[in-house]
Design an enzyme around this catalytic site. Structure first.
Site, PDB file in Angstrom:
ATOM      1  N   HIS A 161       0.845  -1.204   0.000  1.00  8.64           N
ATOM      2  CA  HIS A 161       0.000   0.000   0.000  1.00  8.64           C
ATOM      3  C   HIS A 161       0.883   1.258   0.000  1.00  8.64           C
ATOM      4  CE1 HIS A 161      -3.061  -2.703   2.165  1.00  8.64           C
ATOM      5  NE2 HIS A 161      -3.632  -2.383   1.024  1.00  8.64           N
ATOM      6  N   LYS A 206     -15.425  -7.084   4.692  1.00 10.16           N
ATOM      7  CA  LYS A 206     -14.498  -8.086   5.232  1.00 10.16           C
ATOM      8  C   LYS A 206     -14.816  -8.285   6.709  1.00 10.16           C
ATOM      9  CE  LYS A 206     -10.826  -7.266   1.969  1.00 10.16           C
ATOM     10  NZ  LYS A 206      -9.549  -6.612   1.694  1.00 10.16           N
ATOM     11  N   ARG A 233      -2.012  -5.799  -8.501  1.00  9.93           N
ATOM     12  CA  ARG A 233      -0.906  -6.725  -8.243  1.00  9.93           C
ATOM     13  C   ARG A 233      -0.796  -7.808  -9.299  1.00  9.93           C
ATOM     14  NH1 ARG A 233      -2.930  -8.562  -2.644  1.00  9.93           N
ATOM     15  NH2 ARG A 233      -4.796  -8.252  -3.865  1.00  9.93           N
ATOM     16  N   SER A 242      -2.721  -8.024   3.052  1.00 11.89           N
ATOM     17  CA  SER A 242      -2.888  -7.859   4.498  1.00 11.89           C
ATOM     18  C   SER A 242      -3.125  -9.213   5.163  1.00 11.89           C
ATOM     19  CB  SER A 242      -4.063  -6.922   4.777  1.00 11.89           C
ATOM     20  OG  SER A 242      -3.848  -5.687   4.147  1.00 11.89           O
TER      21      SER A 242
HETATM   22  N1  COA Z   1       0.298  -4.187  -2.318  1.00 12.42           N
HETATM   23  C1  COA Z   1       0.045  -5.150  -1.447  1.00 12.42           C
HETATM   24  N2  COA Z   1      -1.185  -5.548  -1.123  1.00 12.42           N
HETATM   25  C2  COA Z   1      -2.186  -4.928  -1.710  1.00 12.42           C
HETATM   26  C3  COA Z   1      -2.000  -3.899  -2.628  1.00 12.42           C
HETATM   27  C4  COA Z   1      -0.687  -3.523  -2.923  1.00 12.42           C
HETATM   28  N3  COA Z   1      -0.425  -2.561  -3.780  1.00 12.42           N
HETATM   29  N4  COA Z   1      -3.185  -3.499  -3.059  1.00 12.42           N
HETATM   30  C5  COA Z   1      -4.089  -4.232  -2.433  1.00 12.42           C
HETATM   31  N5  COA Z   1      -3.486  -5.102  -1.616  1.00 12.42           N
HETATM   32  C6  COA Z   1      -4.133  -6.131  -0.823  1.00 12.42           C
HETATM   33  C7  COA Z   1      -4.647  -5.660   0.487  1.00 12.42           C
HETATM   34  O1  COA Z   1      -3.696  -5.886   1.487  1.00 12.42           O
HETATM   35  C8  COA Z   1      -5.884  -6.494   0.672  1.00 12.42           C
HETATM   36  O2  COA Z   1      -5.544  -7.736   1.236  1.00 12.42           O
HETATM   37  P1  COA Z   1      -6.624  -8.607   2.035  1.00 12.42           P
HETATM   38  O3  COA Z   1      -7.703  -8.957   1.054  1.00 12.42           O
HETATM   39  O4  COA Z   1      -5.839  -9.759   2.479  1.00 12.42           O
HETATM   40  O5  COA Z   1      -7.147  -7.750   3.151  1.00 12.42           O
HETATM   41  C9  COA Z   1      -6.379  -6.698  -0.743  1.00 12.42           C
HETATM   42  O6  COA Z   1      -5.277  -6.529  -1.550  1.00 12.42           O
HETATM   43  C10 COA Z   1      -7.405  -5.715  -1.175  1.00 12.42           C
HETATM   44  O7  COA Z   1      -7.228  -4.557  -0.417  1.00 12.42           O
HETATM   45  P2  COA Z   1      -7.507  -3.080  -0.817  1.00 12.42           P
HETATM   46  O8  COA Z   1      -6.857  -2.722  -2.069  1.00 12.42           O
HETATM   47  O9  COA Z   1      -7.183  -2.235   0.351  1.00 12.42           O
HETATM   48  O10 COA Z   1      -9.010  -3.104  -1.111  1.00 12.42           O
HETATM   49  P3  COA Z   1     -10.117  -3.573  -0.178  1.00 12.42           P
HETATM   50  O11 COA Z   1     -10.680  -4.828  -0.724  1.00 12.42           O
HETATM   51  O12 COA Z   1      -9.688  -3.599   1.222  1.00 12.42           O
HETATM   52  O13 COA Z   1     -11.100  -2.360  -0.351  1.00 12.42           O
HETATM   53  C11 COA Z   1     -12.531  -0.871  -1.628  1.00 12.42           C
HETATM   54  C12 COA Z   1     -11.778  -2.179  -1.570  1.00 12.42           C
HETATM   55  C13 COA Z   1     -12.645  -0.176  -0.294  1.00 12.42           C
HETATM   56  C14 COA Z   1     -11.824   0.053  -2.569  1.00 12.42           C
HETATM   57  C15 COA Z   1     -13.898  -1.205  -2.231  1.00 12.42           C
HETATM   58  O14 COA Z   1     -14.446  -2.295  -1.509  1.00 12.42           O
HETATM   59  C16 COA Z   1     -14.872  -0.047  -2.138  1.00 12.42           C
HETATM   60  O15 COA Z   1     -14.719   0.943  -2.812  1.00 12.42           O
HETATM   61  N6  COA Z   1     -15.902  -0.204  -1.277  1.00 12.42           N
HETATM   62  C17 COA Z   1     -16.922   0.814  -1.034  1.00 12.42           C
HETATM   63  C18 COA Z   1     -18.217   0.475  -1.786  1.00 12.42           C
HETATM   64  C19 COA Z   1     -18.026   0.819  -3.223  1.00 12.42           C
HETATM   65  O16 COA Z   1     -17.917   1.975  -3.581  1.00 12.42           O
HETATM   66  N7  COA Z   1     -17.955  -0.220  -4.069  1.00 12.42           N
HETATM   67  C20 COA Z   1     -17.561  -0.076  -5.447  1.00 12.42           C
HETATM   68  C21 COA Z   1     -18.694   0.109  -6.424  1.00 12.42           C
HETATM   69  S1  COA Z   1     -19.893  -1.166  -6.386  1.00 12.42           S
END
Ligand code: COA
Length: 173
Positions: A17, A41, A91, A129
């Site tokens: 991140h 989650k 990724r 994560s």
């Molecule tokens: N390097 C390492 N890990 C990464 C990464 C990177 N560059 N990018 C993402 N990850 C990992 C995270 O650690 C996380 O791991 P986990 O699944 O084990 O927890 C996973 O990839 C995804 O994490 P992240 O990118 O933080 O996204 P998220 O799934 O936690 O959140 C939102 C996604 C918040 C962007 C999305 O759910 C959202 O926008 N929600 C609000 C409702 C909405 O508007 N929906 C979209 C329209 S329907």
């Protein structure tokens, strides 16, 4: 003024991140990191307050970054912050499919807001994560994967966690 939001669950923030944060902060004037409070989650390890704290501590070095907690849709969070850009990291191919779908859904919801993708640096391509939490739960040193303040917070949750210093001490014996 180019303002972007970078949304996520950040349970916890990893170097992956941070890599995206650092690179995107260079191409926008202001970056607002959004911690999604009502993430689908289940059972996050860290509370919202803890995640806010770890993000604040891990991004102190950047002058154009702020952090907020938000609920609901990311496009609404972007609008509220007068941002017309959503930052996401990619990724692998597996990320691509879901991110494409989400970005297209967001475009339908508000065509004035675009998504900008950064390909994750190769060294963090495997990182998530969940992987870090699993390693920590087995007492493995996680200091290669998360910022220092986060390591400290993991030690509070998992007292048996091995520190890099301790590993070095042991290997010297
Ligand atoms: N390097 C390492 N890990 C990464 C990464 C990177 N560059 N990018 C993402 N990850 C990992 C995270 O650690 C996380 O791991 P986990 O699944 O084990 O927890 C996973 O990839 C995804 O994490 P992240 O990118 O933080 O996204 P998220 O799934 O936690 O959140 C939102 C996604 C918040 C962007 C999305 O759910 C959202 O926008 N929600 C609000 C409702 C909405 O508007 N929906 C979209 C329209 S329907």
């Amino acid at each position: 003024m180019k303002r972007a939001v970078y949304p996520g669950t950040f349970d916890p923030i990893t170097f992956g991140h941070l890599d995206i944060i650092e690179r995107s902060a260079k191409v926008v004037d202001e970056l607002v990191i959004g911690i999604l409070a009502d993430s689908r989650k289940k059972n996050p390890l860290f509370t919202i307050e803890e995640r806010l704290h770890m993000l604040q501590e891990s991004t102190k070095q950047f002058s154009n970054i702020s952090i907020q907690v938000f609920d609901g849709m990311t496009v609404d969070f972007a609008k509220k912050n007068n941002a017309n850009l959503i930052i996401r990291g990619l990724r692998a191919v597996t990320d691509f499919e879901s991110e494409l779908q989400i970005s297209q859904a967001n475009q339908q919801l508000d065509s004035s807001i675009d998504t900008m993708f950064f390909t994750t640096s190769l060294e963090y391509a495997f990182l998530s994560s969940s992987i870090v939490k699993e390693m920590a739960s087995y007492g493995t040193d996680i200091s290669l994967f998360v910022p220092k303040p986060v390591v400290g917070m993991f030690h509070q949750k998992f007292p048996d966690l091995i520190s890099a210093e301790k590993l070095n001490e042991t290997s010297l014996l």
